[in-house]
Enzyme design. Structure first.
Site, mmCIF file in Angstrom:
data_model
loop_
_atom_site.group_PDB
_atom_site.id
_atom_site.type_symbol
_atom_site.label_atom_id
_atom_site.label_comp_id
_atom_site.label_asym_id
_atom_site.label_seq_id
_atom_site.Cartn_x
_atom_site.Cartn_y
_atom_site.Cartn_z
ATOM 1 N N ARG A 192 2.306 -5.303 -0.912
ATOM 2 C CA ARG A 192 2.604 -3.870 -1.067
ATOM 3 C C ARG A 192 2.281 -3.062 0.196
ATOM 4 O O ARG A 192 2.185 -1.846 0.141
ATOM 5 C CB ARG A 192 1.852 -3.268 -2.263
ATOM 6 C CG ARG A 192 2.207 -3.910 -3.617
ATOM 7 C CD ARG A 192 3.676 -3.727 -3.942
ATOM 8 N NE ARG A 192 4.010 -4.131 -5.301
ATOM 9 C CZ ARG A 192 4.506 -5.305 -5.641
ATOM 10 N NH1 ARG A 192 4.686 -6.242 -4.699
ATOM 11 N NH2 ARG A 192 4.813 -5.581 -6.886
ATOM 12 N N LEU A 193 2.152 -3.731 1.336
ATOM 13 C CA LEU A 193 1.882 -3.038 2.604
ATOM 14 C C LEU A 193 3.206 -2.800 3.317
ATOM 15 O O LEU A 193 3.478 -3.319 4.395
ATOM 16 C CB LEU A 193 0.912 -3.857 3.462
ATOM 17 C CG LEU A 193 -0.445 -4.119 2.799
ATOM 18 C CD1 LEU A 193 -1.317 -4.982 3.698
ATOM 19 C CD2 LEU A 193 -1.149 -2.799 2.481
#
Length: 213
Positions: A192-193
């Site tokens: 989720r970066l």
């Protein structure tokens, strides 16, 4: 009815989206991404969500198709008397969202909205299949109707009315152009970066910012 969807997850992966690797003009990058999306998403590559605001300040969103874009803006076509048409008449600003799952990419666009010229609407209308041309007359978009039979009766009536004739563009149907002042490009990444690059137009120039995931 309940369904457990909390555990549904997808790990996104994609190439890096770095500030020093993108063009200064977001419209150029949008064209690059759209070209790749059309190759990978097929006939859904130009699908987008259009969000508008009504006179009460309430938001509304729906999926429709982008039908053109250039340096002036992004163009779509609809019934001017539809809910979205009425909303844009009151608040001539909109947001667009493109989502391309095969590429783990999303693009957000915001800007003011104007109607395209009658000549531009005419040209696009003439390029549509005849059935779609008739559909612009048949469908009184966003109006409550008694049932499917109502549509079928109108279809029969308009097919008879224009049999053997060129179907003219209804005056209540045409194009809108979203003139962007913001583009945001999202590239999915693991954990989720994600990469998010945002372009904002200020005083006639585009400024680039990296946003937190």
């Amino acid at each position: 009815m309940t369904r457990n969807i909390a555990d549904i997850r997808r790990d996104y992966e994609g190439g890096r989206l770095d500030e020093d690797q993108v063009p200064d003009d977001p419209r150029v990058l949008f064209d690059e991404w759209m070209t790749l999306a059309l190759e990978n998403e097929g006939e859904d590559g130009n699908a987008m969500t259009l969000a508008t605001v009504d006179s009460q300040g309430l938001p509304h969103a729906r999926v429709l198709l982008l039908k053109g874009y250039d340096e002036q803006g992004l163009v779509f076509y609809t019934n001017y008397h539809s809910h979205k048409g009425s909303e844009l008449a009151n608040v001539p600003h909109a947001a667009l969202v493109f989502w391309w799952p095969s590429l783990s990419r999303q693009v957000r666009v915001e800007g003011r909205v104007e109607q395209v010229s009658a000549e531009e609407s005419d040209a696009y209308f003439e390029s549509r299949p005849r059935a779609s041309q008739l559909g612009a007359w048949i469908a009184t978009q966003s109006v409550v109707i008694p049932g499917r039979q109502w549509i079928e009766e109108r279809q029969h009536r308009f097919e008879q009315a224009y049999e053997g004739q060129t179907v003219p563009r209804p005056v209540h149907w045409g194009g809108y152009r979203v003139i962007p002042d913001m583009f945001e490009f999202w590239q999915g990444q693991p954990s989720r970066l994600h990469d998010r690059l945002r372009f904002e137009q200020r005083e006639g120039r585009w400024h680039l910012f990296r946003m937190a995931p």
